[in-house]
Design an enzyme around this catalytic site. Sequence first.
Site, mmCIF file in Angstrom:
data_model
loop_
_atom_site.group_PDB
_atom_site.id
_atom_site.type_symbol
_atom_site.label_atom_id
_atom_site.label_comp_id
_atom_site.label_asym_id
_atom_site.label_seq_id
_atom_site.Cartn_x
_atom_site.Cartn_y
_atom_site.Cartn_z
ATOM 1 N N VAL A 91 -1.586 -1.727 -1.273
ATOM 2 C CA VAL A 91 -0.747 -2.108 -2.411
ATOM 3 C C VAL A 91 0.159 -0.954 -2.841
ATOM 4 O O VAL A 91 -0.172 0.221 -2.645
ATOM 5 C CB VAL A 91 -1.601 -2.583 -3.602
ATOM 6 C CG1 VAL A 91 -2.275 -3.908 -3.305
ATOM 7 C CG2 VAL A 91 -2.642 -1.541 -3.997
ATOM 8 N N LYS A 145 -0.048 11.947 -7.679
ATOM 9 C CA LYS A 145 0.997 11.399 -8.523
ATOM 10 C C LYS A 145 0.681 9.968 -8.934
ATOM 11 O O LYS A 145 1.210 9.463 -9.901
ATOM 12 C CB LYS A 145 2.337 11.401 -7.765
ATOM 13 C CG LYS A 145 2.806 12.724 -7.296
ATOM 14 C CD LYS A 145 4.126 12.497 -6.478
ATOM 15 C CE LYS A 145 4.464 13.698 -5.666
ATOM 16 N NZ LYS A 145 5.612 13.415 -4.768
ATOM 17 N N GLY A 146 -0.180 9.307 -8.127
ATOM 18 C CA GLY A 146 -0.339 7.855 -8.254
ATOM 19 C C GLY A 146 -0.712 7.336 -9.626
ATOM 20 O O GLY A 146 -0.355 6.217 -9.982
ATOM 21 N N ASP A 167 2.182 4.529 -4.087
ATOM 22 C CA ASP A 167 3.263 4.689 -3.115
ATOM 23 C C ASP A 167 2.833 4.323 -1.705
ATOM 24 O O ASP A 167 1.655 4.257 -1.390
ATOM 25 C CB ASP A 167 3.703 6.156 -3.074
ATOM 26 C CG ASP A 167 2.674 7.049 -2.379
ATOM 27 O OD1 ASP A 167 1.500 7.014 -2.785
ATOM 28 O OD2 ASP A 167 3.032 7.747 -1.410
ATOM 29 N N GLU A 205 -7.639 7.527 -12.434
ATOM 30 C CA GLU A 205 -7.098 7.394 -11.082
ATOM 31 C C GLU A 205 -6.340 6.078 -10.928
ATOM 32 O O GLU A 205 -6.561 5.129 -11.678
ATOM 33 C CB GLU A 205 -8.260 7.425 -10.066
ATOM 34 C CG GLU A 205 -8.294 8.667 -9.197
ATOM 35 C CD GLU A 205 -7.175 8.765 -8.151
ATOM 36 O OE1 GLU A 205 -6.029 8.350 -8.441
ATOM 37 O OE2 GLU A 205 -7.444 9.257 -7.060
ATOM 38 N N ASP A 206 -5.478 6.047 -9.931
ATOM 39 C CA ASP A 206 -4.750 4.803 -9.658
ATOM 40 C C ASP A 206 -5.615 3.800 -8.909
ATOM 41 O O ASP A 206 -5.683 2.628 -9.250
ATOM 42 C CB ASP A 206 -3.448 5.095 -8.876
ATOM 43 C CG ASP A 206 -3.667 5.939 -7.616
ATOM 44 O OD1 ASP A 206 -4.799 6.417 -7.376
ATOM 45 O OD2 ASP A 206 -2.693 6.129 -6.867
ATOM 46 N N LYS A 250 -10.936 -1.081 -4.565
ATOM 47 C CA LYS A 250 -11.084 -1.864 -3.323
ATOM 48 C C LYS A 250 -12.515 -1.678 -2.851
ATOM 49 O O LYS A 250 -12.796 -0.817 -1.999
ATOM 50 C CB LYS A 250 -10.156 -1.312 -2.241
ATOM 51 C CG LYS A 250 -8.705 -1.667 -2.364
ATOM 52 C CD LYS A 250 -8.021 -1.299 -1.038
ATOM 53 C CE LYS A 250 -6.625 -0.782 -1.243
ATOM 54 N NZ LYS A 250 -6.007 -0.285 -0.008
#
Length: 175
Positions: free
Chosen positions: A153, A42-43, A159, A99-100, A131
């Site tokens: 984060v 979902k990110g 989330d 992607e998140d 990261k």
Amino acid sequence: MSGHVERILITSEQIQKRIRELAAEIERDYPEGPLYIVSVLKGAFIFVADLARAITRPSVRIEFMAISTYGQQKTSSGQVKVTRDLDVNIEGHDVLIVEDIIDSGVTLSYLKRLLEQRNPKSLAIATLLDKPERRVQPVDVKYIGFQIPDEFVVGYGLDFAEDYRNLSDIRVLSS
Ligand code: IMP
Ligand code: MG
């Protein structure tokens, strides 16, 4: 909710400015369409919504997949599971995975291998956050919004145990 939100790391204005830059690069790199954007639920849902609207050409098609790695923990279980697959055939198409965040790289290297087997014309990755210090599996990422330090984060789709996705900026979560 466990943990509390500590401080803003990236403001919504910074995010929107960077998205406009990424969209311009993507438009340059894909002069002919269609471009299949494969978004990882979902990110990435907020990022993909803003990025897709910032891309004005070529024609963009938006598809969703869902993958789970983390469960309710902050650390990766290292296990990747496709919980919702694509319902289109990407063979012969330009595909951009959106992607998140890329952390260990486990999720994206798995997904990249999976989609490569379906013979797309091209396959690249765009991530809002990276990261690099946390990388366990190397992944070739074509578009990176922001490199961030090794901190957990939340916000802008990301989330912790399903909370905080609705925040419009990115914040560091302290526990
Ligand atoms: P990787 O497989 O370790 O690269 O993890 C990727 C996934 O872990 C992301 O798609 C996120 O869902 C989750 N994740 C990694 N770091 C964070 C974070 O700082 N906040 C929220 N989710 C994260
Ligand atoms: Mg997640």
